[in-house]
Structure formats: structure tokens, C-alpha cells
Design a protein around this motif. Structure first.
Motif, PDB file in Angstrom:
ATOM      1  N   GLN A   6     -42.416  20.494  35.852  1.00  0.00           N
ATOM      2  CA  GLN A   6     -43.658  20.427  35.015  1.00  0.00           C
ATOM      3  C   GLN A   6     -43.592  20.900  33.609  1.00  0.00           C
ATOM      4  O   GLN A   6     -43.964  20.645  32.594  1.00  0.00           O
TER       5      GLN A   6
ATOM      6  N   VAL B  74     -52.076  24.723  32.083  1.00  0.00           N
ATOM      7  CA  VAL B  74     -53.176  24.304  30.938  1.00  0.00           C
ATOM      8  C   VAL B  74     -54.160  25.531  30.315  1.00  0.00           C
ATOM      9  O   VAL B  74     -54.515  25.655  29.282  1.00  0.00           O
TER      10      VAL B  74
ATOM     11  N   SER C 129     -52.290  14.244  35.793  1.00  0.00           N
ATOM     12  CA  SER C 129     -51.364  15.147  36.521  1.00  0.00           C
ATOM     13  C   SER C 129     -51.870  15.621  37.830  1.00  0.00           C
ATOM     14  O   SER C 129     -53.172  15.427  37.945  1.00  0.00           O
TER      15      SER C 129
ATOM     16  N   LEU D 163     -54.864  16.695  32.213  1.00  0.00           N
ATOM     17  CA  LEU D 163     -55.256  16.964  33.474  1.00  0.00           C
ATOM     18  C   LEU D 163     -55.926  15.675  34.373  1.00  0.00           C
ATOM     19  O   LEU D 163     -55.747  15.714  35.476  1.00  0.00           O
TER      20      LEU D 163
ATOM     21  N   LEU E 222     -50.365  21.552  37.340  1.00  0.00           N
ATOM     22  CA  LEU E 222     -50.510  22.001  35.849  1.00  0.00           C
ATOM     23  C   LEU E 222     -51.823  22.702  35.426  1.00  0.00           C
ATOM     24  O   LEU E 222     -51.874  23.127  34.397  1.00  0.00           O
ATOM     25  N   GLY E 223     -52.823  22.417  36.288  1.00  0.00           N
ATOM     26  CA  GLY E 223     -54.141  23.421  35.803  1.00  0.00           C
ATOM     27  C   GLY E 223     -53.738  24.607  35.192  1.00  0.00           C
ATOM     28  O   GLY E 223     -54.349  24.962  34.543  1.00  0.00           O
TER      29      GLY E 223
ATOM     30  N   ARG F 265     -54.977  27.285  26.672  1.00  0.00           N
ATOM     31  CA  ARG F 265     -56.439  27.254  26.346  1.00  0.00           C
ATOM     32  C   ARG F 265     -56.991  28.750  26.129  1.00  0.00           C
ATOM     33  O   ARG F 265     -57.522  29.115  25.243  1.00  0.00           O
TER      34      ARG F 265
ATOM     35  N   ASP G 149     -52.796  18.713  40.418  1.00  0.00           N
ATOM     36  CA  ASP G 149     -53.391  20.125  40.005  1.00  0.00           C
ATOM     37  C   ASP G 149     -52.433  21.302  39.675  1.00  0.00           C
ATOM     38  O   ASP G 149     -52.874  22.407  39.330  1.00  0.00           O
TER      39      ASP G 149
ATOM     40  N   GLU H  70     -55.345  17.635  26.011  1.00  0.00           N
ATOM     41  CA  GLU H  70     -55.538  18.471  27.226  1.00  0.00           C
ATOM     42  C   GLU H  70     -56.315  17.564  28.345  1.00  0.00           C
ATOM     43  O   GLU H  70     -55.922  17.538  29.577  1.00  0.00           O
ATOM     44  N   GLU H  71     -57.431  16.932  27.896  1.00  0.00           N
ATOM     45  CA  GLU H  71     -58.124  16.049  28.905  1.00  0.00           C
ATOM     46  C   GLU H  71     -57.648  14.806  29.472  1.00  0.00           C
ATOM     47  O   GLU H  71     -57.358  14.644  30.787  1.00  0.00           O
TER      48      GLU H  71
END
Length: 291
Positions: free
Chosen positions: A182, A270, A262, A259, A266-267, A274, A264, A255-256
Motif C-alpha cells: 500500500q 488517507v 481501493s 478511496l 488505505l483508509g 487529511r 479499506d 483522495e476520493e
């Protein structure tokens, strides 16, 4: 956390007077770290806070003590710190007498090493090395009263800001850091660069008033935009704000897509990026560092 990090800095001699201790306290490294990584482990947040404190002290040495405008003085200091990085925090190797900045940097590397993530330690060492070498570029510009072109400045600013190693330690502190596969996802790497740019440009906008009073040719996004466009200070400030807002819009689009495309896993990574963008803004408004 805040008092512990200040005591860490005092123990290594990073701050050696009441004025410097007060200045580091007012900088609120712990507040920035806590905003950037609200769910981090205590040990991870201590590491992140101590790194931010170290970066603040290094920044002050360059900006306020004249080190950052004299490559002849800065070069040997950076050489010593690079020697520390080459040891990668090996606890079995006694570092040479390198002074407070070197001793504290060795301690950071040693503590990261104890976490057992070799790839993360090597990434951190590489990122700090890039930060130090970029300081030499900045010092040469200052010595020669040179304001770089915007594209050159944007690229080197990513390293001078010290954000990359902060993101790495934030990942270390996170309950769910990105895995090796990742971590090299092209979309996450793109998001990294966008987040780093936004943090650095936000810093430039908040620090411009103080920096420009001390040095009209300050190495700052506003200054380089003013030179390239030939506009005045007010227009350059607006252009820098516009660049930040455009960068933020691009960031949200990337970002959108990341998400949506990919799993979950990488949540959390990310969210960390932010958080760093928002944390920098909120901290900049509240802290006294640029007053």
C-alpha cells in the motif's frame, strides 16, 4: 506530552536558555502532533512530538541564528548530522561527539529502530537526509540573495518543510499503518505530495509576515510568486492563497478516487494525510510561532 517533549529537548541541550525553552513551549509541538494523529499510540506520539520539536530547533538555528544563510557554516553541521543518520540509530555504535542536534537525532533514530520496522526506519533516514541537503540549497539562495523560480521552489520546499519524515512517524504511531504494498501505491504517493505541498504552502502563508520583516527576499511561496509574476505583495499573497485552494481541490479529487478504487486498508493512511493538512491550519491559527 508537551512538557515531556520540552524536557527531552532540554536534556539533549537543544534549548539552553529560558527564552528558547519558552519559545519551544509556545510552538506547541505536542498540539500539532495530537491534531495530526489523534488516535496514535502514546509512544508514537512522543516520537512524533520530539521530531517536530527537533525540526523547530533546527529551523530556528537556520532562520534566527544565521546558520541558514551561511553555507560555509551550515555544511559542516549537516555533514555531522548525515554521519548520525548513516548509523541508523544502532544502539551498539557509540556516536561521536556531535552536539545537541546530532545527539537528539541519534536518539530519534534509536527509538524508531526499537519498533522493528526496518523499511520505515530507512525511509525516515532517507527523508531527513533529503531535508538536510535541501537546507544547503536554501542557504546558498540566501547567501546570494537569490529568489528561485516557482517550479524549483515548490520541488525543494517539499523537503525543507520536513513534512515527509513527520508523515512517516505518523504512520508509525497509527493503529493501522499502510503495509509495504500500500505504501508504494501510486495514488497514495500522489496524495503524499499533494498533502506535503498543502502543509508547506499553509506554513508559508502564515509565516510570511514574520519572515518578510526579517528578510525581504525570504524563501517563501509568496516571494517567489511575486518575483515570477512581477506583482506586488497583496497580489502575490492572493496568488499563494489561490494556489493553496486549487491544490486542496486537487487533493480532494485524488483522495476520493483513491478511496473509491481501493480496499479499506488505505483508509487510515488517507485520514492521516487529511489530518495533517487540517492540523497545520488549525495549529497555525492557534500557535504563537509566527507571531
Amino acid at each position: 506530552m508537551a512538557s515531556e517533549s520540552v524536557e527531552w529537548a532540554r536534556a539533549f541541550g537543544l534549548v539552553d536558555s529560558g527564552h528558547r525553552v519558552h519559545r519551544l513551549q509556545q510552538a506547541d509541538a505536542a498540539g500539532l502532533a495530537g491534531r495530526a494523529c489523534p488516535d496514535g499510540s502514546v509512544d508514537g506520539l512522543r516520537l512524533l512530538t520530539d521530531l517536530i520539536s527537533w525540526l523547530f530547533v533546527m529551523d530556528d538555528a537556520c532562520d534566527e541564528d544565521g546558520l541558514g544563510a551561511d553555507p560555509v557554516r551550515l555544511g559542516p553541521a549537516i555533514s555531522t548530522l548525515l554521519d548520525v543518520l548513516d548509523r541508523c540509530g544502532d544502539p551498539d555504535v557509540v556516536p561521536p561527539a556531535v552536539g545537541p542536534l546530532g545527539d537528539a537525532l541519534h536518539d530519534l533514530c534509536r527509538r524508531i529502530r526499537l519498533h522493528g520496522h526496518a523499511a520505515l526506519l530507512l525511509r525516515f533516514v532517507s527523508q531527513v537526509r533529503e531535508y538536510l541537503l535541501a537546507l544547503l540549497w536554501e542557504a546558498t539562495n540566501r547567501e546570494r540573495r537569490r529568489v528561485p523560480e516557482v517550479s524549483e521552489y515548490v520541488q525543494l520546499r517539499r523537503h525543507i518543510g520536513g513534512v515527509h519524515p513527520c508523515l512517516t512517524l505518523t504512520d508509525l504511531a497509527s493503529p493501522r499503518p499502510p503495509g509495504p504494498t500500500q505504501r508504494v501505491d501510486p495514488s497514495l504517493l500522489t496524495l503524499d505530495l499533494l498533502a506535503v505541498d498543502l502543509v508547506c504552502w499553509c506554513n508559508d502563508l502564515f509565516s510570511y509576515g514574520k519572515e518578510s520583516q526579517a528578510d525581504p527576499d525570504a524563501q517563501n511561496l509568496v516571494t517567489v510568486l511575486a518575483q515570477e509574476s512581477g506583482t506586488g505583495e497583496a497580489d502575490a499573497l492572493q496568488a499563494a492563497a489561490d494556489r493553496f485552494n486549487q491544490g486542496l481541490a486537487t487533493y480532494l479529487t485524488v483522495e476520493e478516487a483513491l478511496l473509491a478504487g481501493s480496499d479499506d486498508g488505505l483508509g487510515p493512511a488517507v485520514a492521516t494525510r487529511r489530518n495533517w493538512v487540517r492540523a497545520t491550519y488549525d495549529w497555525s491559527v492557534a500557535a504563537d510561532r509566527y507571531a
